[in-house]
Design a protein around this motif. Structure first.
Motif, PDB file in Angstrom:
ATOM      1  N   PHE A   1       1.505  -9.480  -2.522  1.00 42.84           N
ATOM      2  CA  PHE A   1       2.373 -10.193  -1.574  1.00 42.84           C
ATOM      3  C   PHE A   1       1.946  -9.907  -0.141  1.00 42.84           C
ATOM      4  CE2 PHE A   1       6.067 -10.110   1.261  1.00 42.84           C
ATOM      5  CZ  PHE A   1       6.493 -11.429   1.164  1.00 42.84           C
ATOM      6  N   LEU A   2       1.720  -8.630   0.170  1.00 41.78           N
ATOM      7  CA  LEU A   2       1.302  -8.259   1.519  1.00 41.78           C
ATOM      8  C   LEU A   2      -0.101  -8.773   1.837  1.00 41.78           C
ATOM      9  CD1 LEU A   2       2.725  -4.631   1.652  1.00 41.78           C
ATOM     10  CD2 LEU A   2       3.596  -6.641   2.850  1.00 41.78           C
TER      11      LEU A   2
ATOM     12  N   GLY B   1       7.785  -5.633  -1.154  1.00 43.11           N
ATOM     13  CA  GLY B   1       7.002  -6.428  -0.206  1.00 43.11           C
ATOM     14  C   GLY B   1       7.815  -6.992   0.943  1.00 43.11           C
TER      15      GLY B   1
ATOM     16  N   HIS C   1       0.521  -2.070   3.787  1.00 43.59           N
ATOM     17  CA  HIS C   1      -0.426  -2.817   2.963  1.00 43.59           C
ATOM     18  C   HIS C   1      -1.425  -1.869   2.289  1.00 43.59           C
ATOM     19  CE1 HIS C   1      -3.457  -6.418   2.764  1.00 43.59           C
ATOM     20  NE2 HIS C   1      -3.008  -6.054   1.581  1.00 43.59           N
TER      21      HIS C   1
ATOM     22  N   ALA D   1       3.654  -5.931  -4.903  1.00 41.71           N
ATOM     23  CA  ALA D   1       3.881  -5.751  -3.474  1.00 41.71           C
ATOM     24  C   ALA D   1       2.573  -5.862  -2.696  1.00 41.71           C
ATOM     25  CB  ALA D   1       4.533  -4.390  -3.217  1.00 41.71           C
TER      26      ALA D   1
END
Length: 299
Positions: A46-47, A221, A181, A43
């Motif tokens: 991805f962020l 994410g 994030h 995640a």
């Protein structure tokens, strides 16, 4: 709320409801520590890609204490608790326990911010607790003593969300995207040492690997991006109505994909928990729909 927003809300509920399915598939093979470290790292990456695309710089060091606190209570601990519980409890039970977070948040606020519970909220709290007792009591009876710790872990996960929700009310004013994030990187750092003490149990199959990827990228994410987009477009209160939809999808995915049985206790317990949560949060479906209709008519 436009049709697009409503579809986004349903998709968000489906993704978050699916997280319990993915954990149920992969938790026993990977163990809670490895599974959650993979989830939050995927995640976070991805962020990070999204932030690079948007050219947003994360103030990680400036707010490191804040990110560590929210990463611990909003992500690391609840994710670990749910991953542990997923080794025993079914996806529907996990999703319903998750929906009690708003109730625990209201209870904690009584002590944290000295916010007194109204008569309606107190009644909702009682109803919600009865719903949890019906739900987990049946599971405890069918699974025996081995269900006690997993059920406790699921409840503690919801309590952690309640702590996090109260903390964020007095936390530094940071954008929702940066909060998501930064807290993912903090959670990855917090969970990492546990990987060496709770190692992987077996080589993951393709099915398990795909479940972990879906859990990290899509149910974490992408879900966060959808949620923050909804907060920006329809407001936080309307976006939080997703809480009432998550158990529906948790039960649905468990039934369709894992062949989990839907008993009377699941349906009745869900009804009581969601009704109690609505009373505690002051959420009114009629007022919610009417307010959105007035907004649409005024345009």
């Amino acid at each position: 709320m436009t049709l697009r927003n409503m579809l986004q809300l349903l998709l968000l509920a489906a993704l978050w409801g699916g997280s319990f399915l993915f954990m149920r598939v992969s938790a026993n093979a990977l163990g809670p520590a490895v599974l959650i470290e993979a989830r939050v790292t995927l995640a976070a990456l991805f962020l990070l890609l999204v932030s690079l695309f948007l050219k947003r710089k994360l103030p990680l060091l400036k707010y490191k204490r804040h990110f560590l606190i929210i990463g611990l209570f909003n992500t690391a601990l609840p994710f670990l608790f749910f991953a542990y519980a997923a080794q025993t409890l079914n996806a529907s039970t996990l999703s319903i326990l998750n929906s009690t977070a708003a109730i625990w948040g209201a209870v904690i606020s009584v002590f944290w911010t000295k916010t007194a519970l109204t008569r309606q909220a107190s009644f909702g709290l009682v109803i919600g607790v009865i719903g949890v007792v019906i739900l987990v009591g049946w599971d405890a009876a069918s699974l025996g003593s081995e269900s006690i710790l997993p059920i406790t872990a699921g409840i503690l996960a919801a309590v952690c969300y309640g702590i996090a929700s109260n903390y964020t009310r007095t936390a530094p004013q940071i954008s929702s995207f940066d909060n998501a994030h930064g807290n993912m990187w903090a959670a990855a750092l917090i969970v990492l040492p546990l990987v060496f003490f709770i190692p992987i149990r077996e080589v993951p199959t393709i099915e398990i690997s795909l479940s972990v990827i879906a859990l990290g990228v899509f149910s974490t994410g992408v879900a966060y991006l959808l949620y923050f987009n909804l907060v920006a477009n329809v407001g936080a209160a309307s976006a939080l109505s997703v809480t009432f939809l998550i158990p529906v999808f948790g039960i649905l995915w468990g039934y369709l994909i894992l062949d989990e049985q839907i008993g009377w206790n699941t349906l009745f317990g869900t009804l009581l928990v969601l009704s109690g949560t609505m009373l505690v949060t002051g959420f009114s479906l009629r007022s919610f729909v009417n307010s959105k209709l007035r907004v649409e008519c005024s345009r």
